[in-house]
Design an enzyme around this catalytic site. Structure first.
Site, PDB file in Angstrom:
ATOM      1  N   SER A  22       0.833  -1.189   0.000  1.00  0.00           N
ATOM      2  CA  SER A  22       0.000   0.000   0.000  1.00  0.00           C
ATOM      3  C   SER A  22       0.882   1.259   0.000  1.00  0.00           C
ATOM      4  CB  SER A  22      -0.967  -0.029   1.178  1.00  0.00           C
ATOM      5  OG  SER A  22      -1.940   0.977   1.037  1.00  0.00           O
TER       6      SER A  22
ATOM      7  N   ASP B 282     -10.323  -5.053  -4.043  1.00  0.00           N
ATOM      8  CA  ASP B 282      -9.763  -3.945  -3.265  1.00  0.00           C
ATOM      9  C   ASP B 282     -10.568  -2.682  -3.561  1.00  0.00           C
ATOM     10  OD1 ASP B 282      -8.177  -1.927  -2.115  1.00  0.00           O
ATOM     11  OD2 ASP B 282      -6.303  -2.949  -2.638  1.00  0.00           O
TER      12      ASP B 282
ATOM     13  N   HIS C 263      -8.037  -5.121   0.119  1.00  0.00           N
ATOM     14  CA  HIS C 263      -6.783  -4.399   0.334  1.00  0.00           C
ATOM     15  C   HIS C 263      -5.911  -5.016   1.424  1.00  0.00           C
ATOM     16  CE1 HIS C 263      -4.243  -0.916  -0.262  1.00  0.00           C
ATOM     17  NE2 HIS C 263      -4.212  -0.714   1.038  1.00  0.00           N
TER      18      HIS C 263
END
Length: 182
Positions: A60, A125, A156
């Site tokens: 991320s 996600d 995610h």
């Protein structure tokens, strides 16, 4: 991280960027670059002795500093991007009207990487849509591009949850072992 160290049989170093998690300091883009560079240099000097033995792993927000460092160093062993984004601003809007305010321009930096790149992204996600991972995959130089893992029915932060952890470890092992073939 213990899961990776034990099952992939490698050293794993985890740290918090300035201003994130347990770390002090101010959470600024430039600070994350400084932090990843310092940790990387420490690992090369004290653990592995060779840059080509280091695999950067960015998840991320961590994809930003990892892409940055991989684009700056020509001898990195590999780059794994987990639920990455093309850039900070592009997560919010596809418009380039605010490009001057953009942070972590992964889509530009990934083109300069000279090491094998592996991308995994959950197909469900909603925080960072899978299209970001796919766009990055297409931007990786062809000779560095490796088979991605588009994870069905995952979002995610849940790729390694439940029985998916077995498939995750298998995928990581495949990535690491394939570097021996390069």
């Amino acid at each position: 991280q213990c899961l990776i160290a034990k099952n992939v049989k490698c050293h794993v170093l985890v740290y918090d960027y300035s201003g994130y998690g347990e770390s002090g300091g101010i959470p600024m883009e430039k600070n994350t670059y400084r932090d990843v560079k310092m940790v990387y240099e420490w690992v090369v000097k004290n653990v592995t002795k060779h840059e080509h033995n280091v695999i950067l792993y960015g998840q991320s927000v961590g994809s930003g500093p990892s892409c940055y460092l991989a684009s700056q160093r020509s001898n990195v062993g590999g780059l794994i991007l987990h639920s990455p984004f093309t850039s900070g601003m592009r997560v919010l809007t596809p418009s380039r009207a605010l490009a001057c305010l953009d942070i972590f321009p992964n889509i530009d930096r990934i083109k300069k990487v000279k090491c094998p790149v592996f991308i995994l992204h959950g197909m469900k996600d909603v925080e960072v849509p899978c299209q970001h991972g796919k766009a990055l995959q297409m931007a990786v130089p062809e000779d560095c591009r490796r088979e991605p893992w588009w994870v069905p029915d995952k979002g995610h932060n849940d790729i390694v949850d439940g029985p998916g952890v077995v498939e995750y470890v298998q995928w990581l092992n495949h990535c690491v072992r394939s570097l021996d073939d390069d």
